[in-house]
Design a protein around this motif. Structure first.
Motif, PDB file in Angstrom:
ATOM      1  N   VAL A 197      -5.669  -2.297   5.814  1.00 22.35           N
ATOM      2  CA  VAL A 197      -5.306  -3.681   5.480  1.00 22.35           C
ATOM      3  C   VAL A 197      -4.499  -4.309   6.624  1.00 22.35           C
ATOM      4  O   VAL A 197      -4.746  -5.460   7.018  1.00 22.35           O
ATOM      5  N   LEU A 198      -3.548  -3.573   7.168  1.00 19.72           N
ATOM      6  CA  LEU A 198      -2.745  -4.086   8.282  1.00 19.72           C
ATOM      7  C   LEU A 198      -3.629  -4.504   9.460  1.00 19.72           C
ATOM      8  O   LEU A 198      -3.458  -5.591  10.028  1.00 19.72           O
ATOM      9  N   GLN A 199      -4.580  -3.659   9.813  1.00 22.30           N
ATOM     10  CA  GLN A 199      -5.438  -3.954  10.954  1.00 22.30           C
ATOM     11  C   GLN A 199      -6.390  -5.104  10.664  1.00 22.30           C
ATOM     12  O   GLN A 199      -6.683  -5.919  11.548  1.00 22.30           O
ATOM     13  N   ASP A 210       2.769   8.876  -8.780  1.00 19.85           N
ATOM     14  CA  ASP A 210       3.861   9.621  -8.141  1.00 19.85           C
ATOM     15  C   ASP A 210       3.407  10.986  -7.637  1.00 19.85           C
ATOM     16  O   ASP A 210       4.197  11.923  -7.584  1.00 19.85           O
ATOM     17  N   TYR A 211       2.141  11.095  -7.227  1.00 18.83           N
ATOM     18  CA  TYR A 211       1.655  12.337  -6.618  1.00 18.83           C
ATOM     19  C   TYR A 211       2.532  12.731  -5.431  1.00 18.83           C
ATOM     20  O   TYR A 211       2.790  13.901  -5.184  1.00 18.83           O
ATOM     21  N   TYR A 212       2.978  11.719  -4.683  1.00 22.29           N
ATOM     22  CA  TYR A 212       4.005  11.966  -3.669  1.00 22.29           C
ATOM     23  C   TYR A 212       4.994  10.803  -3.680  1.00 22.29           C
ATOM     24  O   TYR A 212       4.795   9.817  -4.394  1.00 22.29           O
ATOM     25  N   ASP A 213       6.031  10.906  -2.930  1.00 23.08           N
ATOM     26  CA  ASP A 213       7.162   9.972  -2.900  1.00 23.08           C
ATOM     27  C   ASP A 213       6.706   8.506  -2.905  1.00 23.08           C
ATOM     28  O   ASP A 213       6.167   8.011  -1.897  1.00 23.08           O
ATOM     29  N   PRO A 214       6.911   7.782  -4.010  1.00 18.53           N
ATOM     30  CA  PRO A 214       6.463   6.385  -4.084  1.00 18.53           C
ATOM     31  C   PRO A 214       7.151   5.464  -3.074  1.00 18.53           C
ATOM     32  O   PRO A 214       6.628   4.390  -2.773  1.00 18.53           O
ATOM     33  N   SER A 215       8.309   5.876  -2.563  1.00 23.22           N
ATOM     34  CA  SER A 215       9.003   5.003  -1.611  1.00 23.22           C
ATOM     35  C   SER A 215       8.175   4.801  -0.342  1.00 23.22           C
ATOM     36  O   SER A 215       8.301   3.756   0.325  1.00 23.22           O
ATOM     37  N   ILE A 216       7.348   5.778   0.002  1.00 25.79           N
ATOM     38  CA  ILE A 216       6.485   5.622   1.177  1.00 25.79           C
ATOM     39  C   ILE A 216       5.406   4.579   0.897  1.00 25.79           C
ATOM     40  O   ILE A 216       5.058   3.771   1.768  1.00 25.79           O
ATOM     41  N   LYS A 217       4.904   4.554  -0.328  1.00 30.38           N
ATOM     42  CA  LYS A 217       3.921   3.529  -0.699  1.00 30.38           C
ATOM     43  C   LYS A 217       4.573   2.147  -0.700  1.00 30.38           C
ATOM     44  O   LYS A 217       3.965   1.164  -0.253  1.00 30.38           O
ATOM     45  N   ASP A 218       5.801   2.081  -1.182  1.00 27.87           N
ATOM     46  CA  ASP A 218       6.534   0.808  -1.153  1.00 27.87           C
ATOM     47  C   ASP A 218       6.728   0.331   0.284  1.00 27.87           C
ATOM     48  O   ASP A 218       6.601  -0.867   0.583  1.00 27.87           O
ATOM     49  N   TYR A 219       7.036   1.259   1.170  1.00 30.50           N
ATOM     50  CA  TYR A 219       7.211   0.929   2.589  1.00 30.50           C
ATOM     51  C   TYR A 219       5.923   0.356   3.169  1.00 30.50           C
ATOM     52  O   TYR A 219       5.940  -0.672   3.866  1.00 30.50           O
ATOM     53  N   ARG A 220       4.806   1.010   2.876  1.00 30.13           N
ATOM     54  CA  ARG A 220       3.523   0.527   3.406  1.00 30.13           C
ATOM     55  C   ARG A 220       3.207  -0.876   2.891  1.00 30.13           C
ATOM     56  O   ARG A 220       2.766  -1.746   3.657  1.00 30.13           O
ATOM     57  N   LEU A 221       3.432  -1.102   1.603  1.00 33.06           N
ATOM     58  CA  LEU A 221       3.158  -2.422   1.033  1.00 33.06           C
ATOM     59  C   LEU A 221       4.061  -3.489   1.634  1.00 33.06           C
ATOM     60  O   LEU A 221       3.630  -4.626   1.863  1.00 33.06           O
ATOM     61  N   ALA A 222       5.312  -3.129   1.911  1.00 37.26           N
ATOM     62  CA  ALA A 222       6.235  -4.075   2.539  1.00 37.26           C
ATOM     63  C   ALA A 222       5.759  -4.440   3.947  1.00 37.26           C
ATOM     64  O   ALA A 222       5.866  -5.607   4.377  1.00 37.26           O
ATOM     65  N   GLU A 223       5.225  -3.470   4.666  1.00 39.89           N
ATOM     66  CA  GLU A 223       4.680  -3.739   5.998  1.00 39.89           C
ATOM     67  C   GLU A 223       3.491  -4.695   5.917  1.00 39.89           C
ATOM     68  O   GLU A 223       3.324  -5.582   6.765  1.00 39.89           O
ATOM     69  N   ILE A 224       2.663  -4.512   4.893  1.00 41.11           N
ATOM     70  CA  ILE A 224       1.514  -5.404   4.698  1.00 41.11           C
ATOM     71  C   ILE A 224       1.991  -6.822   4.397  1.00 41.11           C
ATOM     72  O   ILE A 224       1.456  -7.803   4.931  1.00 41.11           O
ATOM     73  N   GLU A 225       2.997  -6.944   3.534  1.00 47.72           N
ATOM     74  CA  GLU A 225       3.514  -8.273   3.188  1.00 47.72           C
ATOM     75  C   GLU A 225       4.014  -9.002   4.434  1.00 47.72           C
ATOM     76  O   GLU A 225       3.782 -10.204   4.607  1.00 47.72           O
TER      77      GLU A 225
END
Length: 353
Positions: A17-19, A37-52
């Motif tokens: 999405v970023l690209q 929550d298969y893995y740390d959701p904070s990393i998913k939040d970080y990725r979404l924030a980068e997209i925003e």
């Protein structure tokens, strides 16, 4: 152009999405992800924030995120009916070989039922003479090669002997896509990804998991006594391959019987340069020290444990990318050290060590 990306908060999905936002002059993107929550959701939040942040810098394009599960048939139907995507990139899946041994239900739900819902939605996108989905691109995996002895792995090889449920679901995706391409003339391309790594990646992958353990002073287990080789593929190379493929769908045409020849293709995306796990660990430790993640005097030998092969694992992964090079003029090429250096620098920053 309207693009639907499933698994948009995932490692590959978010980077894609970023690209797309950076490179496409005008694009409308909807991303969907269950944010489990298969893995740390904070990393998913970080990725979404980068997209925003990226979306805000490109006002001619649009970005919308939906929290939802592709196994929800009603949600997927409504999404397709309202958005009418031109291209669908299905990256939503329950990943991980070892997790599939202890939690098989998650794989059936996401990888089989979820993918079926996507295929059905693509099929019905042509109802009433609509143009519908012009290309379905979906994630497969190098795991489909199972215990194949011939290397490098070619998409011409038979892949009928999966050694994990995860691999079986990915092979099933390819079979299902082929059937729908044949029956409903849906252009589809499967991409067999080889050991994807990089900044903000999946914590269940070896390079990330090793780093987490070493930080805590725990021992890392190196399987098959270090005699495994992996075709590590940097995230930017994966995304470049996906973007090139999604812009050129397999051609629709009729066979001699007047019926559609399936507009269907499968490609490997790998670095075509398998690395020994012990060499990989050596490079990782050097880059973690260089980035200041670990102290220079860290005793790695005291924290390494050579153990037997795990169930579901294979000794080598090695991609033959000749068809990708032939059809798209591209092959992954980022050196492992370069990729691990970028990961180590991101890790230092993300965890503010």
């Amino acid at each position: 152009m309207k693009i639907l990306v499933t698994g948009a908060a995932g490692f590959i999905g978010a980077n894609l999405v970023l690209q797309l936002l950076k490179r496409e002059p005008k694009v409308d993107i909807i991303g969907i992800d269950s944010l489990n929550d298969y893995y740390d959701p904070s990393i998913k939040d970080y990725r979404l924030a980068e997209i925003e942040k990226e979306a805000a810098a490109h006002p001619d394009s649009t970005w919308q995120f939906i929290k939802g599960n592709i196994a929800d048939n009603e949600l997927i139907g409504q999404l397709f009916a309202g958005f009418k995507p031109d291209i669908v990139v299905n990256l939503a899946a329950q990943a991980g070989v070892r997790y599939s041994i202890t939690n098989p239900d998650a794989y059936i739900e996401s990888n089989l039922i979820g993918f079926y819902n996507i295929l059905e939605a693509c099929r019905h996108s042509y109802d009433n003479g609509a143009d519908g989905v012009q290309h379905l691109v979906y994630a497969s995996s190098s795991s489909v090669y199972g215990s194949n002895k011939k290397v490098p792995y070619s998409t011409d090889d038979k892949v009928d002997n999966p050694v994990s449920l995860y691999a079986a679901t990915k092979k099933s995706n390819e079979l299902m896509a082929h059937a729908y391409s044949k029956l409903y003339d849906i252009p589809s391309t499967g991409l067999r990804f080889f050991t994807v790594y990089g900044p903000a990646g999946r914590p269940d992958m070896a390079y990330f998991g090793f780093t987490n353990k070493l930080i805590k002073g725990e021992s890392i287990k190196i399987f098959n006594y270090g005699n495994c080789r992996r075709d590590f593929t940097y995230i930017d190379d994966i995304v470049e391959g996906v973007i090139r493929v999604m812009h050129r769908a397999p051609e629709r045409r009729k066979g001699e019987d007047g019926l559609p020849v399936p507009p269907y293709a499968v490609y490997n995306i790998g670095n075509s340069n398998p690395e020994n796990l012990l060499d990989f660990v050596q490079i990782l430790q050097e880059e973690l020290i260089a980035a200041g993640v670990l102290p220079t005097e860290y005793d790695f030998d005291a924290h390494k444990e050579l153990v037997a092969m795990q169930p579901g694992d294979v000794p080598v992964t090695y991609a033959d990318t000749t068809p990708l090079e032939r059809d798209f003029g591209f092959r992954p090429s980022t050196p492992l050290r370069t990729g691990l250096r970028r990961f180590a620098q991101w890790y230092k920053q993300f965890y503010t060590l």
